[in-house]
Scaffold this motif. Structure first.
Motif, PDB file in Angstrom:
ATOM      1  N   PRO A   1       0.803  -1.227   0.000  1.00 46.25           N
ATOM      2  CA  PRO A   1       0.000   0.000   0.000  1.00 46.25           C
ATOM      3  C   PRO A   1       0.842   1.286   0.000  1.00 46.25           C
ATOM      4  N   THR A   2       0.390   2.244  -0.776  1.00 38.18           N
ATOM      5  CA  THR A   2       1.038   3.552  -0.804  1.00 38.18           C
ATOM      6  C   THR A   2       1.101   4.152   0.598  1.00 38.18           C
ATOM      7  N   GLU A   3       0.045   3.976   1.374  1.00 35.41           N
ATOM      8  CA  GLU A   3       0.045   4.521   2.736  1.00 35.41           C
ATOM      9  C   GLU A   3       1.201   3.965   3.561  1.00 35.41           C
ATOM     10  N   HIS A   4       1.513   2.693   3.399  1.00 29.23           N
ATOM     11  CA  HIS A   4       2.628   2.101   4.141  1.00 29.23           C
ATOM     12  C   HIS A   4       3.951   2.714   3.709  1.00 29.23           C
ATOM     13  N   GLU A   5       4.111   2.905   2.395  1.00 23.98           N
ATOM     14  CA  GLU A   5       5.340   3.510   1.893  1.00 23.98           C
ATOM     15  C   GLU A   5       5.483   4.940   2.421  1.00 23.98           C
ATOM     16  N   LEU A   6       4.404   5.693   2.396  1.00 23.28           N
ATOM     17  CA  LEU A   6       4.435   7.064   2.907  1.00 23.28           C
ATOM     18  C   LEU A   6       4.766   7.077   4.401  1.00 23.28           C
ATOM     19  N   LEU A   7       4.188   6.150   5.151  1.00 28.03           N
ATOM     20  CA  LEU A   7       4.484   6.073   6.584  1.00 28.03           C
ATOM     21  C   LEU A   7       5.946   5.715   6.825  1.00 28.03           C
ATOM     22  N   LEU A   8       6.522   4.880   5.980  1.00 28.21           N
ATOM     23  CA  LEU A   8       7.941   4.562   6.102  1.00 28.21           C
ATOM     24  C   LEU A   8       8.776   5.834   5.943  1.00 28.21           C
ATOM     25  N   TYR A   9       8.404   6.695   4.997  1.00 27.64           N
ATOM     26  CA  TYR A   9       9.127   7.959   4.824  1.00 27.64           C
ATOM     27  C   TYR A   9       8.986   8.827   6.066  1.00 27.64           C
ATOM     28  N   VAL A  10       7.797   8.854   6.646  1.00 31.00           N
ATOM     29  CA  VAL A  10       7.559   9.643   7.861  1.00 31.00           C
ATOM     30  C   VAL A  10       8.408   9.096   9.014  1.00 31.00           C
ATOM     31  N   VAL A  11       8.423   7.791   9.175  1.00 34.35           N
ATOM     32  CA  VAL A  11       9.231   7.169  10.231  1.00 34.35           C
ATOM     33  C   VAL A  11      10.705   7.476   9.996  1.00 34.35           C
ATOM     34  N   HIS A  12      11.169   7.278   8.778  1.00 35.62           N
ATOM     35  CA  HIS A  12      12.574   7.520   8.442  1.00 35.62           C
ATOM     36  C   HIS A  12      12.957   8.973   8.736  1.00 35.62           C
ATOM     37  N   GLY A  13      12.139   9.901   8.274  1.00 37.28           N
ATOM     38  CA  GLY A  13      12.417  11.315   8.504  1.00 37.28           C
ATOM     39  C   GLY A  13      12.416  11.681   9.976  1.00 37.28           C
ATOM     40  N   THR A  14      11.480  11.110  10.715  1.00 43.16           N
ATOM     41  CA  THR A  14      11.419  11.384  12.158  1.00 43.16           C
ATOM     42  C   THR A  14      12.658  10.834  12.855  1.00 43.16           C
ATOM     43  N   LEU A  15      13.092   9.650  12.469  1.00 41.25           N
ATOM     44  CA  LEU A  15      14.311   9.083  13.068  1.00 41.25           C
ATOM     45  C   LEU A  15      15.524   9.969  12.786  1.00 41.25           C
ATOM     46  N   HIS A  16      15.583  10.565  11.600  1.00 41.88           N
ATOM     47  CA  HIS A  16      16.659  11.524  11.308  1.00 41.88           C
ATOM     48  C   HIS A  16      16.568  12.715  12.255  1.00 41.88           C
ATOM     49  N   ILE A  17      15.372  13.260  12.437  1.00 44.67           N
ATOM     50  CA  ILE A  17      15.199  14.394  13.340  1.00 44.67           C
ATOM     51  C   ILE A  17      15.634  14.020  14.754  1.00 44.67           C
ATOM     52  N   CYS A  18      15.433  12.764  15.118  1.00 42.11           N
ATOM     53  CA  CYS A  18      15.809  12.277  16.450  1.00 42.11           C
ATOM     54  C   CYS A  18      17.309  12.012  16.575  1.00 42.11           C
TER      55      CYS A  18
END
Length: 171
Positions: free
Chosen positions: A108-125
């Protein structure tokens, strides 16, 4: 506030902005949960993170202007403060890239988008993925957070997976 299984409730505020030209439904609740879960996994329980959902032409402009990279990408993160337990930052994700990559991986596209959100948040962290050891740690953290969100397919479709062989290939 979202409850955290590992500690007190999170008071991370997530502001989500979807560009006006995006005509696809975006699950704000899932994006917020992904940000909070990723930040919580690194010990952050308070603060603010903004998420902008945009398209490839716009993220390409942002990537060129702020990072000097003249190409579209999946996610760009800007961390402003990461002082445990408080986090501040923003990230931009491309729905166009998510649609294309999700199609390649047949998930699902939603899962891929959420992966980007998780990845980006981990960078911010404070996580990085520039060398092999850091990349491996990032991938483990992504998988842990996505699994926590109920997305078990991450082990088949996560970053570094080639669509045809499902083996490590991308950086």
């Amino acid at each position: 506030m979202a409850p955290s299984p590992d500690g007190p409730p999170s008071s991370i505020e997530v502001e989500i902005n979807v560009d006006a030209n995006i005509d696809r439904a975006i699950n704000h609740r899932a994006i917020s949960a992904a940000v909070i879960a990723a930040a919580d996994s690194r010990g952050f329980r308070a603060g603010q993170i903004g998420v902008r959902v945009t398209d490839d032409p716009t993220i390409r402009q942002i990537n060129d202007k702020h990072l000097g990279h003249d190409y579209a990408t999946d996610v760009i993160s800007f961390g402003y403060s990461a002082d445990l337990p408080v986090i501040e930052g923003e990230l931009i994700v491309s729905i166009d890239t998510a649609i294309e990559r999700a199609r390649e991986l047949a998930w699902p596209t939603e899962h891929e988008l959420l992966l980007y959100v998780v990845h980006g948040t981990l960078h911010i962290c404070g996580m990085d993925d520039h060398d092999n050891a850091d990349r491996a740690a990032m991938r483990r953290a992504e998988a842990d957070v996505m699994t926590r969100l109920g997305i078990d397919e991450i082990h088949r479709c996560g970053a570094d997976m080639d669509a045809s062989t499902r083996t490590e290939s991308r950086s």
